[in-house]
Design an enzyme around this catalytic site. Structure first.
Site, short mmCIF file in Angstrom:
data_model
loop_
_atom_site.label_atom_id
_atom_site.label_comp_id
_atom_site.label_asym_id
_atom_site.label_seq_id
_atom_site.Cartn_x
_atom_site.Cartn_y
_atom_site.Cartn_z
N TYR A 217 0.81 -1.22 0.00
CA TYR A 217 0.00 0.00 0.00
C TYR A 217 0.85 1.27 0.00
CZ TYR A 217 -3.65 -3.38 0.96
OH TYR A 217 -4.50 -4.46 0.88
N HIS A 374 -18.61 -9.72 -10.92
CA HIS A 374 -17.43 -9.43 -10.11
C HIS A 374 -16.19 -10.11 -10.70
CE1 HIS A 374 -15.00 -8.87 -6.41
NE2 HIS A 374 -14.53 -10.07 -6.73
N GLU A 375 -16.30 -11.40 -10.99
CA GLU A 375 -15.14 -12.14 -11.51
C GLU A 375 -14.73 -11.62 -12.88
OE1 GLU A 375 -13.35 -13.98 -9.68
OE2 GLU A 375 -14.76 -14.07 -8.01
N HIS A 378 -12.43 -8.70 -12.75
CA HIS A 378 -11.00 -9.05 -12.66
C HIS A 378 -10.43 -9.29 -14.06
CE1 HIS A 378 -10.62 -9.41 -8.32
NE2 HIS A 378 -11.65 -10.23 -8.25
N HIS A 504 -9.86 -17.88 2.70
CA HIS A 504 -8.73 -16.96 2.54
C HIS A 504 -7.69 -17.11 3.64
CE1 HIS A 504 -12.06 -15.39 0.20
NE2 HIS A 504 -11.22 -14.65 -0.49
#
Length: 641
Positions: A217, A374-375, A378, A504
């Protein structure tokens, strides 16, 4: 004779010129080196991604063995490149893009580990993923000896039960047994993973993995920025939490306390991260006929392929790219019947500038319709930055990548857009129906925020050593209570390992990206809606929650410009392209949900609903034996004895 001061100045000038010439020569050599290295990295990433895909789409020992072998070979190449990068004086280069390129290569990641430890780390992560993906449980009232019936997997069986069942005992059974099937098997593996991951971080000159993750970041104050965003959003979350708890108490009675945390198994989702599945019995206006997207998709004979074709058409309508033929040939859009795969939806870039795929066990539901957008977001990002050097082929930060598809979904979910697709049939929006829609979306977006934040709060303390292995599970529940106001349906101990129940965590995927995404997608949406002429501040005729940028190429071209940057510039510059701002700002999401927040505040006051929560009555201790003692003594709150 020349003055002494002049001679000194001349010597200094010649030294500077010589130094500059040396740096210029090194920069020229560095560019040639990077050109070769870029091709090698592209080739290695392609090989590794193919191996990862082969295993994720067919969980066999042979595919795992091949994946680990190729990962080790690629790691060896990366380490050699890393060592060569270190020989350049790249921090002195005058070209900022060249410096940035070298900086990206200067952080090696887990490949910095010795070969055997690198293999060990990858094997541990793969083993945890396999445990997670292959886990099966029995229906309530059945035992493993009952055989055939004990084959309930997370996708779709357990997910559907949690979404549709209103039997609290069945929900508790599914919640507990899923964690029993995954957590204890992953616990010791996870401790090994933490140690090896931290060792890799230290080899990259970071104190631990949390510092390594945060480095992307590019801001030493980033943690404080995130904390400020959460504090800005917390009042909105508290209102929806209070309302939902009140409605759950009406439905389930005393298993939901008036002022305590919400029992997590009642929230319609395995992790309590999204509550939209329970919206059916708590809508603001329950008598208003609802637009059931799932029902309409099925009525109109949508298939998995048609869902993704519909998503593609949206991106094309705003002047972004159609999917290449290989996408349709090589993607997995439905769950195969002949093998075990990792069903967690994911988008894949194969680093050859032409092969992009999605792997998703798609069902014809409203939720999967949105997930498809959403996918594909990407994939669109992959396509737009494919001509960047390979190290810049990533989101401006990882939250950007997650935000793009969701940004599109904000338009897709609007009744304005669904009406254009023929999935909503009424000609005009009913204000009560609009508020119902906002509420349902709030049950996905607002309720996710504390979960998206605390996932990495937990891991940062685990990686730094602040949370010891003996406290993993209890600390997890302490944070779930503190930020989310939820509790487990049963008491827990350190013999459980509930964090492993979330993909995750065991798959080594940082999660802060999702919290960032849920903030900036609304920031992006507001800016693009203004550019599309579909939103004006304080104009009740053009509210933010009714904007749809479908078919608007002005908005699309702005988005396209940002996507094409990849990570070639620091993320604030990418942010500025769309929003004109260089900082993340939660006012977009607050503005979007302002009508809902006003209604929730009024409703909670009318119901005398408690806002906030008192300490949980559930306990978390070290061992089952201590748990039994605590239950006998009626111990309260999460105690780490």
């Amino acid at each position: 004779m020349l003055p002494k001061i002049f001679i000194i100045g001349l010597i200094h000038l010649l030294t500077v010129l010589a130094k500059d010439a040396s740096i210029e020569e090194e920069e020229y050599e560095a560019r040639n080196f990077l050109a070769v290295l870029n091709k090698q990295t592209e080739k290695d990433n392609n090989r590794l991604t193919k191996a990862n895909w082969a295993y994720a789409s067919n969980l066999t020992e042979n595919n795992l063995k091949n994946q680990l072998a190729i990962a080790a070979e690629v790691a060896k190449n990366e380490k050699e490149a890393w060592q060569r990068v270190g020989q350049y004086n790249w921090k002195s280069f005058s070209d900022p893009s060249l410096r940035r390129h070298f900086q990206k290569y200067s952080v090696l990641g887990t490949s910095a580990l010795p070969e055997e430890k690198f293999k060990q780390l990858n094997k541990i992560i793969s083993d945890m993923e396999a445990i997670y993906s292959k886990a099966k449980i029995c229906p309530r009232g059945k035992k493993e000896t009952d055989g055939e019936e004990c084959k309930l997997g997370l996708e779709p069986e357990l997910t559907n039960i949690l979404a549709k069942s209103r039997d609290s005992e069945e929900l508790k059974h599914v919640w507990v047994e899923w964690r029993n099937a995954v957590g204890p098997k992953c616990r010791s593996l996870y401790e090994q993973y933490v140690n090896l991951s931290n060792e890799a971080a230290r080899l990259n000159n970071f104190s631990d993995t949390s510092q390594y993750w945060l480095d992307d970041y590019e801001d030493p104050d980033f943690k404080n920025q995130i904390q400020s965003l959460w504090e800005q959003l917390n009042p909105l979350y508290l209102q929806i939490h209070a309302y939902v708890r009140f409605k759950l108490r009406e439905k389930y009675g005393d298993i939901v306390t008036e002022k305590g945390p919400i029992p997590m198994h009642l929230l319609g989702n395995m992790w309590g991260q999204s509550w939209h599945n329970i919206g059916d019995f708590m809508l603001p206006y329950p008598d208003v006929v609802d637009n059931d997207l799932t029902e309409e998709l099925r009525k109109q004979n949508y298939t998995a392929t048609k869902i993704f074709r519909t998503a593609e058409e949206f991106f094309k309508s705003i002047n972004l790219s159609e999917m290449p033929d290989t996408f349709w040939q090589r993607s997995i859009l439905e769950k195969p019947a002949d093998r075990e795969i990792v069903c967690h939806a994911s988008a894949w870039d194969f680093y050859d500038q032409k092969d992009f795929r999605i792997k998703q066990c798609t069902e014809v539901t409203g939720e999967h319709f949105i997930t498809a957008h959403h996918e594909m977001g990407h994939i669109e990002y992959f396509i737009q930055y494919k001509d960047q050097p390979v190290k810049f082929r990533e989101g401006a930060n990882d939250g950007f990548h997650e935000a793009i598809g969701d940004l599109i979904a904000l338009s897709v979910e609007s009744t304005k857009h669904l009406r254009k697709l023929g999935l909503v049939h009424n000609e005009k929006d009913d204000p009560k129906q609009v508020l119902n829609h906002l509420f349902k979306l709030g049950l996905s977006k607002i309720t996710f925020l504390p979960f998206g934040y605390l996932m990495d709060l937990w891991r940062w303390d685990v990686f730094s050593g602040k949370t010891k292995p003996d406290d993993y599970n209890c600390k997890w529940w302490e944070l779930r209570e503190k930020y989310q106001g939820v509790e487990p349906p049963v008491d827990r101990s350190e013999e459980d390992f509930d964090p492993a129940g979330k993909y995750h965590i065991i798959a080594d995927v940082p999660y802060l990206r999702y919290f960032i995404s849920f903030v900036i997608q609304f920031q992006f949406h507001r800016s693009l809606c203004e550019k599309a002429g579909q939103y004006e501040p304080n104009n009740l005729e053009k509210p933010l929650h009714e904007c749809d940028i479908y078919q608007n190429q002005v908005a699309g071209n702005t988005l396209k410009q940002m996507l094409a940057m990849g990570s070639s510039k620091p993320w604030p510059q990418a942010m500025e392209v769309i929003t004109g701002q260089r900082r993340m700002d939660a006012s977009g999401i607050l503005e979007y949900f302002k009508p809902l927040q006003t209604w929730l505040e009024q409703e909670n006051k009318k119901n005398n609903a408690h806002v906030g929560w008192e300490p949980s009555k559930k306990v978390c201790v070290r061992t089952r034996q201590e748990l039994n003692e605590a239950q006998k003594n009626n111990t309260t709150a999460f105690s780490q004895t």
